[in-house]
Design a protein around this motif. Structure first.
Motif, PDB file in Angstrom:
ATOM      1  N   GLY A 175      24.674  -7.130  44.826  1.00 42.63           N
ATOM      2  CA  GLY A 175      23.741  -7.510  45.867  1.00 42.63           C
ATOM      3  C   GLY A 175      22.723  -6.406  46.127  1.00 42.63           C
ATOM      4  N   LEU A 176      21.492  -6.806  46.316  1.00 45.82           N
ATOM      5  CA  LEU A 176      20.401  -5.877  46.612  1.00 45.82           C
ATOM      6  C   LEU A 176      20.012  -6.094  48.064  1.00 45.82           C
ATOM      7  CD1 LEU A 176      18.315  -6.356  43.330  1.00 45.82           C
ATOM      8  CD2 LEU A 176      20.114  -4.685  43.823  1.00 45.82           C
ATOM      9  N   GLY A 177      20.287  -5.099  48.900  1.00 50.06           N
ATOM     10  CA  GLY A 177      20.238  -5.285  50.337  1.00 50.06           C
ATOM     11  C   GLY A 177      18.876  -5.132  50.973  1.00 50.06           C
ATOM     12  N   ASP A 178      18.918  -4.712  52.273  1.00 49.33           N
ATOM     13  CA  ASP A 178      17.705  -4.656  53.082  1.00 49.33           C
ATOM     14  C   ASP A 178      16.679  -3.674  52.541  1.00 49.33           C
ATOM     15  OD1 ASP A 178      19.063  -6.405  54.645  1.00 49.33           O
ATOM     16  OD2 ASP A 178      19.580  -4.970  56.224  1.00 49.33           O
ATOM     17  N   GLU A 179      17.125  -2.669  51.793  1.00 48.08           N
ATOM     18  CA  GLU A 179      16.166  -1.680  51.277  1.00 48.08           C
ATOM     19  C   GLU A 179      15.122  -2.314  50.363  1.00 48.08           C
ATOM     20  OE1 GLU A 179      18.532   2.452  50.789  1.00 48.08           O
ATOM     21  OE2 GLU A 179      19.381   0.742  49.690  1.00 48.08           O
ATOM     22  N   ILE A 189      -2.579  -7.129  50.177  1.00 48.11           N
ATOM     23  CA  ILE A 189      -2.006  -6.742  48.885  1.00 48.11           C
ATOM     24  C   ILE A 189      -2.635  -7.580  47.774  1.00 48.11           C
ATOM     25  CG2 ILE A 189       0.114  -6.540  47.528  1.00 48.11           C
ATOM     26  CD1 ILE A 189      -0.114  -4.628  49.945  1.00 48.11           C
ATOM     27  N   ARG A 190      -2.970  -6.921  46.646  1.00 54.40           N
ATOM     28  CA  ARG A 190      -3.524  -7.659  45.522  1.00 54.40           C
ATOM     29  C   ARG A 190      -2.620  -7.651  44.295  1.00 54.40           C
ATOM     30  NH1 ARG A 190      -7.499  -3.058  44.940  1.00 54.40           N
ATOM     31  NH2 ARG A 190      -7.206  -2.126  42.873  1.00 54.40           N
ATOM     32  N   ALA A 191      -1.620  -6.776  44.248  1.00 54.27           N
ATOM     33  CA  ALA A 191      -0.697  -6.741  43.114  1.00 54.27           C
ATOM     34  C   ALA A 191       0.617  -6.141  43.565  1.00 54.27           C
ATOM     35  CB  ALA A 191      -1.277  -5.934  41.958  1.00 54.27           C
ATOM     36  N   VAL A 192       1.693  -6.500  42.864  1.00 52.65           N
ATOM     37  CA  VAL A 192       3.024  -5.975  43.159  1.00 52.65           C
ATOM     38  C   VAL A 192       3.755  -5.748  41.852  1.00 52.65           C
ATOM     39  CG1 VAL A 192       4.058  -8.269  43.394  1.00 52.65           C
ATOM     40  CG2 VAL A 192       5.108  -6.322  44.570  1.00 52.65           C
ATOM     41  N   SER A 193       4.611  -4.725  41.811  1.00 52.72           N
ATOM     42  CA  SER A 193       5.413  -4.436  40.624  1.00 52.72           C
ATOM     43  C   SER A 193       6.751  -3.878  41.083  1.00 52.72           C
ATOM     44  CB  SER A 193       4.692  -3.417  39.729  1.00 52.72           C
ATOM     45  OG  SER A 193       5.382  -3.243  38.510  1.00 52.72           O
ATOM     46  N   ALA A 194       7.835  -4.270  40.382  1.00 50.61           N
ATOM     47  CA  ALA A 194       9.178  -3.901  40.812  1.00 50.61           C
ATOM     48  C   ALA A 194       9.981  -3.329  39.667  1.00 50.61           C
ATOM     49  CB  ALA A 194       9.906  -5.111  41.404  1.00 50.61           C
ATOM     50  N   GLY A 195      10.731  -2.260  39.946  1.00 49.60           N
ATOM     51  CA  GLY A 195      11.639  -1.685  38.977  1.00 49.60           C
ATOM     52  C   GLY A 195      13.074  -1.892  39.412  1.00 49.60           C
ATOM     53  N   ASP A 196      13.923  -0.927  39.097  1.00 47.64           N
ATOM     54  CA  ASP A 196      15.327  -0.997  39.470  1.00 47.64           C
ATOM     55  C   ASP A 196      15.515  -0.553  40.914  1.00 47.64           C
ATOM     56  OD1 ASP A 196      18.041  -0.881  39.750  1.00 47.64           O
ATOM     57  OD2 ASP A 196      18.396   0.548  38.143  1.00 47.64           O
ATOM     58  N   THR A 197      14.924   0.588  41.257  1.00 44.85           N
ATOM     59  CA  THR A 197      15.134   1.161  42.586  1.00 44.85           C
ATOM     60  C   THR A 197      13.830   1.382  43.339  1.00 44.85           C
ATOM     61  OG1 THR A 197      15.081   3.384  41.628  1.00 44.85           O
ATOM     62  CG2 THR A 197      17.240   2.332  41.861  1.00 44.85           C
ATOM     63  N   VAL A 198      12.739   0.917  42.838  1.00 49.01           N
ATOM     64  CA  VAL A 198      11.452   1.132  43.497  1.00 49.01           C
ATOM     65  C   VAL A 198      10.584  -0.110  43.342  1.00 49.01           C
ATOM     66  CG1 VAL A 198      10.477   2.206  41.423  1.00 49.01           C
ATOM     67  CG2 VAL A 198       9.422   2.652  43.639  1.00 49.01           C
ATOM     68  N   THR A 207      -4.854   1.986  47.944  1.00 53.82           N
ATOM     69  CA  THR A 207      -3.653   2.738  48.303  1.00 53.82           C
ATOM     70  C   THR A 207      -2.415   1.949  47.895  1.00 53.82           C
ATOM     71  OG1 THR A 207      -3.615   1.791  50.528  1.00 53.82           O
ATOM     72  CG2 THR A 207      -4.821   3.873  50.210  1.00 53.82           C
ATOM     73  N   VAL A 208      -1.259   2.622  47.925  1.00 54.55           N
ATOM     74  CA  VAL A 208      -0.019   2.045  47.430  1.00 54.55           C
ATOM     75  C   VAL A 208       1.059   2.128  48.495  1.00 54.55           C
ATOM     76  CG1 VAL A 208       1.778   2.209  45.663  1.00 54.55           C
ATOM     77  CG2 VAL A 208      -0.607   2.645  45.059  1.00 54.55           C
ATOM     78  N   VAL A 209       1.812   1.052  48.625  1.00 54.39           N
ATOM     79  CA  VAL A 209       2.984   1.029  49.502  1.00 54.39           C
ATOM     80  C   VAL A 209       4.227   1.006  48.625  1.00 54.39           C
ATOM     81  CG1 VAL A 209       4.194  -0.233  51.320  1.00 54.39           C
ATOM     82  CG2 VAL A 209       1.685  -0.204  51.267  1.00 54.39           C
ATOM     83  N   ARG A 210       5.182   1.905  48.916  1.00 53.20           N
ATOM     84  CA  ARG A 210       6.413   1.975  48.139  1.00 53.20           C
ATOM     85  C   ARG A 210       7.600   1.658  49.040  1.00 53.20           C
ATOM     86  NH1 ARG A 210      10.369   5.654  47.867  1.00 53.20           N
ATOM     87  NH2 ARG A 210       9.196   7.276  48.943  1.00 53.20           N
ATOM     88  N   TRP A 211       8.553   0.880  48.504  1.00 49.10           N
ATOM     89  CA  TRP A 211       9.822   0.697  49.192  1.00 49.10           C
ATOM     90  C   TRP A 211      10.933   0.523  48.174  1.00 49.10           C
ATOM     91  CZ3 TRP A 211       6.142  -3.168  49.031  1.00 49.10           C
ATOM     92  CH2 TRP A 211       6.517  -4.422  48.562  1.00 49.10           C
ATOM     93  N   GLY A 212      12.159   0.363  48.648  1.00 54.16           N
ATOM     94  CA  GLY A 212      13.329   0.325  47.778  1.00 54.16           C
ATOM     95  C   GLY A 212      14.217   1.517  48.040  1.00 54.16           C
ATOM     96  N   PRO A 213      15.389   1.565  47.385  1.00 56.24           N
ATOM     97  CA  PRO A 213      16.314   2.677  47.596  1.00 56.24           C
ATOM     98  C   PRO A 213      15.706   4.030  47.248  1.00 56.24           C
ATOM     99  CG  PRO A 213      17.389   0.892  46.408  1.00 56.24           C
ATOM    100  CD  PRO A 213      15.947   0.577  46.449  1.00 56.24           C
ATOM    101  N   GLY A 214      14.659   4.040  46.415  1.00 60.84           N
ATOM    102  CA  GLY A 214      14.055   5.300  46.030  1.00 60.84           C
ATOM    103  C   GLY A 214      14.895   6.025  45.001  1.00 60.84           C
TER     104      GLY A 214
END
Length: 807
Positions: A175-179, A189-198, A207-214
């Motif tokens: 499970g991938l939680g609230d992070e 926002i005009r584009a989004v990209s997702a990895g494993d932890t970011v 400018t860029v907004v980052r979220w995820g476990p980091g």
């Protein structure tokens, strides 16, 4: 992921794929990208017929890598690991403008803003929210290992907000939680990209907004501080971005190499191996990894765990195909032939058009139109009745079918000859602009048990000047049903190209669509998705093959067993001809490729091609397809002297240029004792008696021993008459010999007249996988020193080889 262009009409998607409707959205478009073939630097080998890709998506999942490619027609093809169905693209998926894949799940955006998901259902990505609405971009993040399949999805809505779904706990995902939740109030926002932890979101202001476990210990500059960015990419534990000045920046787990930086970049894709597309069309793989093969004409890239994928633009530096004839007709190898009875008549050196037929129509028969407008015929069962009528002249095209032939004259009239009622032209035919002839033989069983009676049934097809089509044929009792079934559809108009087989016909219309009909059309075309044959400008068929050439020079080839791979092709096809066992593709500067058979590229330059069972006929350029007596560079003679070299050792031969001329191909005679399958060829400038700058390269992994082998250079080179150049050959090193088999070996033949003082040189490195001096990663690197890269061979008098470059 940014939105891409509309490439095809929408259609229903097969059951099992999750779909979010976006029918109220403004249609999305993609950048103007010329379709091209996909190449790789690693083991994630794309399909051989993938020659029309416009965008790529791939994973960073060692041991489980997979990829998706968006084709120019709006369809999607997947390859690689399919353990969770992530590359099993839903049937009927069209109109796609963007794709992404990760963690065992895949997403596609259609031109109406709708989203289609497929792959692993456990994480919930395939459960696309019903209220998602039209979107402009999507991204899939997550992880895929032997034990884990976790994925989470994001979409940018038309109102510039971001929605998350997926990441649910399952048997393979903790499970991938609230992070992973989208920050509250995020918009613009005009584009989004997702990895494993970011996860990265690119705002309209750059400018860029980052979220995820980091990441616990990340190298580089935090994306949250990036400014003036034009694109971002996250994959695995890595993130990269490109700013408006063309500077690439990175953030992630990079180890000793540190985060990558590079100038002059227009796009980049993250991964353990970062793919950076430079302004000059070249690809850089960071940090310090191999790049895909090809000249600097790439258009799209995707990084991964141990490879870089790229879309290679078609060649733009090649001259066009030569104009039609006049030239000699030559018999070329067929699939298992050739049928030597199909050798053209002696003295036929002025042909401008060809047609041929096969055994099903009563025997291998060919006809050629000569430059004076007359017709000549020949064949393995060439009957007297097929000899052209006396006095036939002003012919511009000819068709040969079952027991009859048709000539199209310059005034649009037809002249038939042969046997049977098919030679009676229909009334009010009017001016004709193209013809083809077909038909078959039918056996009628003897009710008394005797041998069957064989009847020849001919069918003719004419394209009239008004864009309509007319068919007619034999009217005897045995043939009448075939002739009636071959009648063209009543509403068929705007036709631009026609072709006929034995019991079916196929045409291309002005709108690029393809139409087929006839008694055997259903059986031959079962599974044929004609909606993928859009933008077709010409068609060709003969019994078991159907070829469509599209406006962009790509090709569709269909056989009785399904779609036949075509490619890789380095440049657009300009004409094609189908036969029962092969497809013949005529490319720029007259190059001829046989697709569907083992013979590969032919050695000459041609203006027209036709074929039948076990044979191919072609009109050669300028009188001969043989090696020119004096090429611009190199030697064409072949002696019995052998020049052997172990795999991994490059051998260089110096030649004075014979004349100033551009060259696009290289030919080398390979001795029959050769065991290597791969060949790399290079043209080098001369640097004080040693190979200097590498000017152009070529390669093949299908060496034919005992024959001339022709390879297409990655860029044209104009040799100067007063200069000297080096032609270099290499069989790539394949690893240390384990003693179980003989090490691969490349053996060339020597040429006559070795000039004094021109010994061959060999590379100092004996484990080369590529040519010395090829594409240094650092643009400021001047390359290897010629004085230390090359040394004299063990037999200094071994040069020159039977090796030359030509137009």
């Amino acid at each position: 992921m940014l939105a891409l262009a509309l490439c095809g009409a929408l259609s229903p998607v097969a059951p099992g794929a999750a779909v979010a409707d976006g029918s109220d959205a403004t249609p999305l478009t993609r950048p103007d990208v010329t379709p091209g073939r996909v190449v790789t630097s690693g083991a994630l080998t794309p399909p051989t017929d993938l020659v029309d890709a416009v965008a790529l998506a791939s994973t960073d999942a060692p041991g489980h890598d997979s990829a998706l490619a968006l084709r120019a027609d709006g369809t999607v093809v997947g390859w690689g690991d399919d353990g969770h169905g992530q590359t099993s693209v839903p049937d009927g998926l069209t109109g796609v403008v963007a794709v992404d894949t990760a963690g065992g799940s895949s997403l596609a955006v259609r031109s109406d803003g709708g989203v289609v998901a497929w792959g692993d259902p456990g994480s919930g990505v395939t459960a696309v929210p019903d209220d998602l609405g039209p979107v402009t971009a999507v991204a899939v993040g997550g992880r895929l290992t032997d034990d884990t399949a976790c994925s989470v999805a994001y979409a940018v809505r038309a109102d510039t907000t971001v929605v998350r779904w997926g990441g649910a706990a399952s048997a393979t995902c903790p499970g991938l939680g609230d992070e992973y939740d989208v920050p509250e109030g995020l918009a613009g926002i005009r584009a989004v990209s997702a990895g494993d932890t970011v996860v990265l979101a690119l705002r309209d202001d750059g400018t860029v907004v980052r979220w995820g476990p980091g990441l616990a210990a990340a190298d580089g500059v935090d994306p949250a501080t990036w400014q003036d960015m034009t694109s971002v990419s996250a994959k695995g534990e890595h993130a990269v971005g490109v700013d408006a000045s063309g500077r690439l920046v990175g953030w992630g787990v990079w180890g000793e190499a540190g985060a990558p930086t590079l100038e002059g970049v227009r796009a980049a894709s993250a991964g353990r191996q970062v793919a950076a597309l430079r302004d000059d069309g070249s690809v850089a793989c960071l940090p310090g990894c191999a790049t895909p093969p090809g000249a600097p004409r790439f258009q799209a890239v995707s990084g991964g765990s141990d490879q870089v994928l790229a879309v290679l633009a078609p060649r733009s530096d090649l001259p066009p195909a030569p104009s039609a004839g006049p030239g000699p007709v030559q018999l070329l190898p067929g699939y298992v032939g050739p049928d030597y009875a199909m050798n053209p008549p002696a003295g036929l050196r002025d042909a401008v058009e060809l047609d041929a037929t096969s055994f099903a129509a009563g025997g291998n028969t060919a006809m050629a139109v000569r430059s004076d407008g007359t017709v000549v015929g020949w064949g393995s069962r060439y009957p007297v009745r097929l000899q052209p009528p006396a006095g036939l002249s002003d012919v511009v095209d000819v068709g040969v079918g079952a027991g009859f032939a048709l000539a199209l004259r310059a005034d649009g009239s037809l002249v038939p000859w042969g046997s049977g009622s098919v030679t009676t032209l229909p009334p009010d035919l009017g001016p004709v602009v193209a013809v083809d002839a077909g038909g078959t033989q039918k056996a009628v069983r003897d009710p008394d048990g005797g041998p069957p009676t064989v009847t020849t049934c001919g069918v003719a097809l004419a394209l009239r000047a008004d864009g309509t089509v007319r068919t007619w044929g034999s009217t005897g009792a045995t043939c009448r049903a075939l002739t009636e079934a071959m009648a063209a559809p009543a509403d068929l108009t705007d036709v631009v190209s026609v072709s006929i087989g034995d019991e079916y016909a196929v045409v291309a219309r002005a709108d690029g669509s393809v139409v087929g009909w006839g008694p055997s059309w259903r059986s031959y075309s079962t599974g044929l998705a004609l909606e993928r044959w859009e933008s077709v400008t010409s068609v060709s068929t003969d019994r078991a093959r159907i070829i469509g050439v599209r406006a962009d020079g790509t090709v569709r080839l269909w056989g009785v067993t399904g779609e036949v791979p075509v490619g890789p092709l380095d440049a657009p096809v300009v004409a094609a001809s189908a036969a029962q066992t092969s497809g013949f593709l005529l490319g720029p500067y007259g190059r001829l490729v046989l697709s569907g058979g083992p013979t590969g590229e032919q050695q000459g330059r041609y203006t027209a091609v036709a074929g039948g069972d076990n044979y191919t006929l072609a009109i050669a350029v300028g009188g001969s397809a043989a090696a020119p007596a004096v090429p611009p560079l190199g030697a064409t003679t072949v002696t019995t002297r052998r020049i052997g070299m172990a795999a991994g050792v490059a051998t260089a031969f110096r030649y004075p240029a014979n004349r100033a001329d551009p060259v696009w191909r290289a030919r080398v005679f390979v001795d029959r004792s050769t065991t290597a399958r791969g060949l790399r060829v290079g043209i080098y400038a001369d640097d004080d008696g040693r190979p200097g700058a590498l000017l152009s390269t070529a390669s093949t992994d299908s060496v034919v021993p005992g024959a001339w082998n022709t390879v297409l250079l990655d860029r044209g080179v104009t040799v100067q008459a007063a200069g000297s150049y080096w032609l270099v050959a290499l069989a790539p090193y394949a690893g240390a010999d384990d003693g179980s088999t003989a090490a691969p070996r490349l053996v060339l033949r020597g040429a006559d007249g070795a000039p004094p003082g021109t010994p061959s040189l060999v590379s100092a490195d004996r484990t080369l996988t590529g040519l010395p001096g090829a594409a240094p990663t650092d643009p400021d690197d001047p390359g290897a020193d010629p004085a230390t890269t090359w040394r004299e061979g063990r037999t200094p008098d071994s040069g020159p080889a039977s090796f030359f470059a030509l137009t």
